[in-house]
Design a protein around this motif. Structure first.
Motif, mmCIF file in Angstrom:
data_model
loop_
_atom_site.group_PDB
_atom_site.id
_atom_site.type_symbol
_atom_site.label_atom_id
_atom_site.label_comp_id
_atom_site.label_asym_id
_atom_site.label_seq_id
_atom_site.Cartn_x
_atom_site.Cartn_y
_atom_site.Cartn_z
ATOM 1 N N LYS A 122 62.829 16.357 33.866
ATOM 2 C CA LYS A 122 64.196 16.818 33.639
ATOM 3 C C LYS A 122 64.166 17.960 32.624
ATOM 4 O O LYS A 122 63.614 17.828 31.541
ATOM 5 C CB LYS A 122 65.071 15.682 33.125
ATOM 6 N N GLY A 127 66.043 17.608 37.942
ATOM 7 C CA GLY A 127 67.254 18.293 37.529
ATOM 8 C C GLY A 127 67.222 18.700 36.068
ATOM 9 O O GLY A 127 66.172 18.803 35.452
ATOM 10 N N GLN A 175 66.974 20.068 46.351
ATOM 11 C CA GLN A 175 66.419 21.306 45.807
ATOM 12 C C GLN A 175 66.679 22.468 46.771
ATOM 13 O O GLN A 175 66.998 23.581 46.346
ATOM 14 C CB GLN A 175 64.929 21.147 45.536
ATOM 15 N N MET A 211 70.217 23.389 46.348
ATOM 16 C CA MET A 211 70.396 24.123 45.097
ATOM 17 C C MET A 211 70.051 25.602 45.295
ATOM 18 O O MET A 211 70.756 26.488 44.811
ATOM 19 C CB MET A 211 69.517 23.518 44.004
#
Length: 118
Positions: free
Chosen positions: A19, A53, A85, A88
């Motif tokens: 993270k 993330g 992903q 994103m």
């Protein structure tokens, strides 16, 4: 460590895992701005492996960087392994003037080649 950086000319490669926190993202921004100062425009590879993330602080730093450098990134290669992903990468397109392309982990060499296109 969630972030490893490698610089090669006007290419910044960021390997992301775990993270990402604000301090990690600040390190990425400093490297990008150093390359921008040296080259004017740069290319970035985000290579995500076991990436989960980022914190709200890191996300805020990302938003500020994107606004400040909308036209400074030529190409952004996103290499990853999950559907979120990939999503994103697609969702980032309106926030940058860069050409953005998603690559599955198995296509890592194609991502490298794509970043080298003149």
């Amino acid at each position: 460590m969630p972030l490893k950086l490698r610089e090669d000319g006007k290419l910044l490669e960021a390997q992301l895992s775990g993270k990402l926190v604000k301090e990690d993202y600040s390190e990425l921004v400093l490297a990008a701005e150093r390359l921008l100062k040296a080259h004017g425009k740069i290319r970035i590879m985000l290579d995500m492996h076991d990436f989960h993330g980022w914190t709200a602080g890191a996300a805020w730093e990302d938003i500020k960087f994107d606004a400040r450098h909308f036209n400074d990134i030529e190409r952004l290669a996103v290499v990853g392994e999950t559907q979120w992903q990939h999503a994103m990468a697609e969702l980032s397109k309106p926030f940058t003037g860069a050409k953005v392309h998603w690559f599955d982990r198995a296509e890592r060499s194609q991502a490298d080649a794509w970043l080298q296109i003149v």
